[in-house]
Design a protein around this motif. Sequence first.
Motif, PDB file in Angstrom:
ATOM      1  N   ILE A  68      -4.229   8.256   6.686  1.00  0.00           N
ATOM      2  CA  ILE A  68      -4.659   6.875   6.428  1.00  0.00           C
ATOM      3  C   ILE A  68      -4.300   6.003   7.628  1.00  0.00           C
ATOM      4  O   ILE A  68      -5.115   5.200   8.101  1.00  0.00           O
TER       5      ILE A  68
ATOM      6  N   SER B 287       0.812  -1.216   0.000  1.00  0.00           N
ATOM      7  CA  SER B 287       0.000   0.000   0.000  1.00  0.00           C
ATOM      8  C   SER B 287       0.845   1.266   0.000  1.00  0.00           C
ATOM      9  O   SER B 287       0.342   2.344  -0.329  1.00  0.00           O
ATOM     10  N   GLU B 288       2.122   1.148   0.348  1.00  0.00           N
ATOM     11  CA  GLU B 288       3.004   2.319   0.289  1.00  0.00           C
ATOM     12  C   GLU B 288       3.245   2.788  -1.148  1.00  0.00           C
ATOM     13  O   GLU B 288       3.786   3.885  -1.371  1.00  0.00           O
TER      14      GLU B 288
ATOM     15  N   SER C 249      -3.909   7.724  -2.790  1.00  0.00           N
ATOM     16  CA  SER C 249      -4.024   7.765  -1.335  1.00  0.00           C
ATOM     17  C   SER C 249      -5.220   8.605  -0.905  1.00  0.00           C
ATOM     18  O   SER C 249      -5.993   8.209  -0.015  1.00  0.00           O
TER      19      SER C 249
ATOM     20  N   ASP D  48      -0.096  10.273  -4.166  1.00  0.00           N
ATOM     21  CA  ASP D  48      -0.994  11.200  -3.465  1.00  0.00           C
ATOM     22  C   ASP D  48      -2.423  11.079  -3.973  1.00  0.00           C
ATOM     23  O   ASP D  48      -3.385  11.129  -3.189  1.00  0.00           O
TER      24      ASP D  48
ATOM     25  N   MET E 288       0.937   3.591  -3.176  1.00  0.00           N
ATOM     26  CA  MET E 288      -0.076   4.563  -3.578  1.00  0.00           C
ATOM     27  C   MET E 288       0.566   5.946  -3.679  1.00  0.00           C
ATOM     28  O   MET E 288       1.336   6.343  -2.801  1.00  0.00           O
TER      29      MET E 288
ATOM     30  N   LEU F  29       3.091   5.662   4.401  1.00  0.00           N
ATOM     31  CA  LEU F  29       1.699   5.977   4.095  1.00  0.00           C
ATOM     32  C   LEU F  29       1.327   7.328   4.693  1.00  0.00           C
ATOM     33  O   LEU F  29       1.974   7.814   5.623  1.00  0.00           O
TER      34      LEU F  29
END
Length: 295
Positions: free
Chosen positions: A160, A122-123, A130, A127, A125, A156
């Motif tokens: 979030i 998920s890192e 996110s 801007d 993503m 992240l």
Amino acid sequence: MYNLSSNLSKKNYFKLINNCLKNNYFVHAYLIEIDDYENNFKDVLTLVKALLCQNKDLDDVNKLNCDKCNICSLIDNDNYPDLYIIEGDNNLIKKEQIIKLEDDFKNTSLLKNKRIYIIKESEKMNDSSSNTLLKFLEEPNDNIVAILLTKDRYKLLPTIISRCQIISLKSNDIIVDNPDLYIGFIKYLINGNDLFINYDSIINDYFLGNDKDGNEKILKSKIVNHFNNVCNILISIFYSDFDNHKFKFLENVDKNKLLFIVDIIQRELVKLKYNVNSKMWLDSLYSKIIGGNYD
């Protein structure tokens, strides 16, 4: 929501899931920090199956799912219709992937059960993706559960992170070399107002050091190391895995209070990656611990 973000052994990870099942306590978003996607993904699916399997045995921490029913079989064979997995496209998770997820989840569950989505790495993503996910998380649906996987939670957005229950399965546990150093400080945390009564001595004892120019100041590195160790001790006490008679004073402390303190510390630690004043950060942390409600 309490974040169990100190490193958990697999035994305690399963125990955590079991406790949540027994108390019917699950949140709408999890952030699971892992070492290896291939090796840890089976543990992630244990959580998924625990949420969905109808034949689990809550009296046995090793039977969080039956592994035999139709639901478990579909999940194991990557055919469960209400489990959605997002992976990076050319090393990036794009906004369009999150929008497609939202559109698909507007439909009714085919099996009339919870719908779960997993975002691997998920890192990755940016801007745009996110912020799109953030809007989705800000309007939680009781029947939708998010599981974000990452090797480094600090990559992240803090907004979030703050909306997820954090669980770390990373194996590089922080070793508390001298737990006796933390007895007095943890007593301050538990007693609340003693933090401010002993404010100056706490800073001198735990957080002062010399920067690269030889100037004495509050060091962020000392803050991070200190509070990570505090969280490790409190989580170990929570699971009764810390055998040190000098911490017996914590046996009668409400377990929710321990998790409440860990939760606040971990949420605030995220902010230290930015250019914040260390003393103001400590002021804010102490105020939230003293003034918060853990019931």
